[in-house]
Design an enzyme around this catalytic site. Sequence first.
Site, PDB file in Angstrom:
ATOM      1  N   ARG A 104      32.187 -52.878 -85.069  1.00 39.97           N
ATOM      2  CA  ARG A 104      32.410 -54.005 -85.989  1.00 39.97           C
ATOM      3  C   ARG A 104      32.394 -55.338 -85.252  1.00 39.97           C
ATOM      4  O   ARG A 104      32.835 -56.352 -85.792  1.00 39.97           O
ATOM      5  CB  ARG A 104      33.720 -53.825 -86.731  1.00 39.97           C
ATOM      6  CG  ARG A 104      34.923 -53.671 -85.822  1.00 39.97           C
ATOM      7  CD  ARG A 104      36.157 -53.752 -86.647  1.00 39.97           C
ATOM      8  NE  ARG A 104      37.314 -53.279 -85.908  1.00 39.97           N
ATOM      9  CZ  ARG A 104      38.527 -53.325 -86.385  1.00 39.97           C
ATOM     10  NH1 ARG A 104      38.740 -53.807 -87.585  1.00 39.97           N
ATOM     11  NH2 ARG A 104      39.542 -52.887 -85.685  1.00 39.97           N
ATOM     12  N   LYS A 124      34.081 -60.455 -84.781  1.00 42.58           N
ATOM     13  CA  LYS A 124      34.716 -59.150 -84.988  1.00 42.58           C
ATOM     14  C   LYS A 124      35.028 -59.010 -86.481  1.00 42.58           C
ATOM     15  O   LYS A 124      35.705 -59.864 -87.052  1.00 42.58           O
ATOM     16  CB  LYS A 124      35.995 -59.030 -84.160  1.00 42.58           C
ATOM     17  CG  LYS A 124      36.660 -57.659 -84.261  1.00 42.58           C
ATOM     18  CD  LYS A 124      37.724 -57.501 -83.192  1.00 42.58           C
ATOM     19  CE  LYS A 124      38.486 -56.190 -83.346  1.00 42.58           C
ATOM     20  NZ  LYS A 124      39.487 -56.034 -82.273  1.00 42.58           N
ATOM     21  N   ASP A 136      33.618 -49.176 -91.817  1.00 41.63           N
ATOM     22  CA  ASP A 136      32.921 -50.197 -92.597  1.00 41.63           C
ATOM     23  C   ASP A 136      32.502 -51.440 -91.814  1.00 41.63           C
ATOM     24  O   ASP A 136      31.853 -52.331 -92.369  1.00 41.63           O
ATOM     25  CB  ASP A 136      33.792 -50.614 -93.790  1.00 41.63           C
ATOM     26  CG  ASP A 136      35.162 -51.116 -93.340  1.00 41.63           C
ATOM     27  OD1 ASP A 136      35.378 -51.285 -92.115  1.00 41.63           O
ATOM     28  OD2 ASP A 136      36.024 -51.349 -94.207  1.00 41.63           O
ATOM     29  N   GLY A 137      32.910 -51.538 -90.559  1.00 42.68           N
ATOM     30  CA  GLY A 137      32.525 -52.713 -89.780  1.00 42.68           C
ATOM     31  C   GLY A 137      33.344 -53.956 -90.077  1.00 42.68           C
ATOM     32  O   GLY A 137      33.060 -55.034 -89.563  1.00 42.68           O
ATOM     33  N   ARG A 194      35.416 -64.291 -81.255  1.00 43.63           N
ATOM     34  CA  ARG A 194      36.039 -64.304 -79.941  1.00 43.63           C
ATOM     35  C   ARG A 194      35.032 -64.731 -78.886  1.00 43.63           C
ATOM     36  O   ARG A 194      33.825 -64.652 -79.097  1.00 43.63           O
ATOM     37  CB  ARG A 194      36.712 -62.969 -79.635  1.00 43.63           C
ATOM     38  CG  ARG A 194      35.864 -61.763 -79.875  1.00 43.63           C
ATOM     39  CD  ARG A 194      36.716 -60.511 -79.701  1.00 43.63           C
ATOM     40  NE  ARG A 194      35.886 -59.330 -79.707  1.00 43.63           N
ATOM     41  CZ  ARG A 194      36.362 -58.094 -79.608  1.00 43.63           C
ATOM     42  NH1 ARG A 194      37.662 -57.892 -79.480  1.00 43.63           N
ATOM     43  NH2 ARG A 194      35.545 -57.071 -79.610  1.00 43.63           N
ATOM     44  N   ASP A 271      37.234 -47.937 -73.130  1.00 41.50           N
ATOM     45  CA  ASP A 271      36.352 -48.851 -73.865  1.00 41.50           C
ATOM     46  C   ASP A 271      37.054 -50.167 -74.169  1.00 41.50           C
ATOM     47  O   ASP A 271      36.424 -51.095 -74.683  1.00 41.50           O
ATOM     48  CB  ASP A 271      35.866 -48.201 -75.174  1.00 41.50           C
ATOM     49  CG  ASP A 271      37.018 -47.711 -76.039  1.00 41.50           C
ATOM     50  OD1 ASP A 271      37.812 -46.892 -75.556  1.00 41.50           O
ATOM     51  OD2 ASP A 271      37.124 -48.143 -77.196  1.00 41.50           O
ATOM     52  N   ASN A 272      38.342 -50.252 -73.862  1.00 47.31           N
ATOM     53  CA  ASN A 272      39.087 -51.488 -74.074  1.00 47.31           C
ATOM     54  C   ASN A 272      39.483 -52.143 -72.754  1.00 47.31           C
ATOM     55  O   ASN A 272      40.430 -52.921 -72.706  1.00 47.31           O
ATOM     56  CB  ASN A 272      40.334 -51.214 -74.918  1.00 47.31           C
ATOM     57  CG  ASN A 272      39.981 -50.846 -76.357  1.00 47.31           C
ATOM     58  OD1 ASN A 272      38.893 -51.151 -76.836  1.00 47.31           O
ATOM     59  ND2 ASN A 272      40.900 -50.185 -77.037  1.00 47.31           N
TER      60      ASN A 272
HETATM   61  P1  AMP Z   1      39.333 -49.759 -81.083  1.00 43.52           P
HETATM   62  O1  AMP Z   1      40.345 -48.682 -81.192  1.00 43.52           O
HETATM   63  O2  AMP Z   1      39.565 -50.939 -81.999  1.00 43.52           O
HETATM   64  O3  AMP Z   1      39.077 -50.188 -79.690  1.00 43.52           O
HETATM   65  O4  AMP Z   1      37.959 -49.146 -81.644  1.00 43.52           O
HETATM   66  C1  AMP Z   1      37.399 -47.964 -81.165  1.00 43.52           C
HETATM   67  C2  AMP Z   1      36.013 -47.789 -81.729  1.00 43.52           C
HETATM   68  O5  AMP Z   1      36.046 -47.748 -83.149  1.00 43.52           O
HETATM   69  C3  AMP Z   1      35.033 -48.901 -81.366  1.00 43.52           C
HETATM   70  O6  AMP Z   1      33.774 -48.321 -81.218  1.00 43.52           O
HETATM   71  C4  AMP Z   1      35.109 -49.776 -82.583  1.00 43.52           C
HETATM   72  O7  AMP Z   1      33.954 -50.563 -82.726  1.00 43.52           O
HETATM   73  C5  AMP Z   1      35.218 -48.755 -83.689  1.00 43.52           C
HETATM   74  N1  AMP Z   1      35.838 -49.305 -84.908  1.00 43.52           N
HETATM   75  C6  AMP Z   1      37.137 -49.624 -85.102  1.00 43.52           C
HETATM   76  N2  AMP Z   1      37.338 -50.093 -86.355  1.00 43.52           N
HETATM   77  C7  AMP Z   1      36.132 -50.083 -86.972  1.00 43.52           C
HETATM   78  C8  AMP Z   1      35.667 -50.468 -88.272  1.00 43.52           C
HETATM   79  N3  AMP Z   1      36.483 -50.933 -89.216  1.00 43.52           N
HETATM   80  N4  AMP Z   1      34.351 -50.319 -88.521  1.00 43.52           N
HETATM   81  C9  AMP Z   1      33.504 -49.846 -87.608  1.00 43.52           C
HETATM   82  N5  AMP Z   1      33.882 -49.471 -86.372  1.00 43.52           N
HETATM   83  C10 AMP Z   1      35.172 -49.587 -86.047  1.00 43.52           C
HETATM   84 MG    MG Z   2      37.898 -51.294 -78.761  1.00 41.21          MG
END
Ligand code: AMP
Ligand code: MG
Length: 519
Positions: A104, A124, A136-137, A194, A271-272
Amino acid sequence: MDTLRFDNRFVRELPGDPEQGFRRREVRGALWSAVEPTPVAAPTLLAHSHEVAALLGLDDADVASPAFAQVFGGNALLPGMQPYAGNYGGHQFGNWAGQLGDGRAITLGEAINANGERWELQLKGAGPTPYSRTADGRAVLRSSIREFLCSEAMHHLGVPTTRALSLVGTGEQVVRDMFYDGHPAPEPGAVVCRVAPSFLRFGHYQLPASRGETDLLRTLVDFTIRRDFPHLSGEGEALYAAWFAEVCERTAVMVAHWMRVGFVHGVMNTDNMSVLGLTIDYGPYGWIDNYDPDWTPNTTDAQGRRYRFGWQPRVAGWNLSRFAQALSPLFDGVEALQEGLQRFADAYTQADRDTIARKLGLAACRDDDVERMEALQGLLQEGEVDMTLFFRVLMDADPADASLSAFDEAFYDAARREAVAPALRDWMAAYGRRLEDDALDAASRRERMRLANPRFVLRNYLAQQAIDAAEVGDLSGVHDLLDVMRHPYDDQPGRERFAARRPDWARQRAGCSMLSCSS
Ligand code: AMP
Ligand code: MG
């Protein structure tokens, strides 16, 4: 906004996915996929960071123009922008998760400011990408406010971080099941822009490595060094080793700052983790109120509490080991990578000692000061003492005052206070003797402590109050908090309420002490 210039090296110099658009897919042999933001119904600028706008050469008129909300809400592109989503993988909660990618987040381009600095602009919540999997992005307003405010707060606290330019309401609803308990509900949506020199994460290198795409891995590493670490010299393995060691060192410094200010990231998946050593991806993060090394705000991690406050340094080390593993195809042996990991350990120890000296107001940290700090932390935990308030008050406290009255506002519980008071009194007396042994004069000591111990942090309940008001259309709380957090080390008369310890009502409230990944 026609002053913004772009030089999009990432898409120009690195291989991309031949397919366009957001059809969900596995993407191999490529580091990015071209995809445009999906327009929203009614983009409205809710807040912006004046400092970040200035960094980009944008003035008040630019920010106020209708085009600004259009562009940073995802409805329009400026000349020179080349939007894409990045491809990366990661270890989530200790397990390899395969391809993740920007599900997203959509990078608009690499802006070059008047000083020649490169600032990547990334939306974002701008809609689906090939990496959105089943989601849903989009992003909800509450989590967007949290990311927007915390990025800027961390910057002003002196913690390496990605920045935030803008918070734009979409005029659309997003459905979320906040606690994953079968109660989905519509919430207002938002988009944050961001800003950072680069959003490259450990997972960007892990993904090609996991697929045996060594050439792609090498291409990415060479690019990263060329673009983001141009001060490094040498070639081949020696250059890679110097780069890895610098990533390790920067990560150590970042985490030491988190520990200094009481920040809990909450989702330290690989990934973070930014290769620039920036705090990245503000999700279910939180701030320590009463000192508790076992606390995590993330309800998704409530069982193992892998990402608890006190474990952050060791988790960073574990993440760097996974990163080293990914880079290993570029090295003949393991020695250089092991040296890098040792650099992390050494740099963290050094940064931690520096934190101790600064927080306690000492010219330098001696070995017995490390024990002194550990003993104090034990007392703060036992006595349920507010971390931020305690250290802030310490700079003006009289070590000989047996009443401990200087710390009144820092205690959460009278019985706990009673229980810990004798030991805390002893600690203070010993601290007083230690100060007599120290080279700093009183004024320098106080200033050193003031600049290490913030008066204001983005307390969980304060952010939640601002969110509650914003959800019914009142953005003043967001603006006030943004402004308070611009000067976290100043006393700011009239704004004492932003420094107050967590009220009782916030102890177990969602958003204040408990946050889920649902955002
Ligand atoms: P995060 O836990 O926020 O670091 O996200 C982990 C993964 O999930 C990453 O690949 C994000 O891009 C994906 N992600 C999180 N929330 C969404 C969302 N609402 N739509 C699409 N991808 C998401
Ligand atoms: Mg992330």
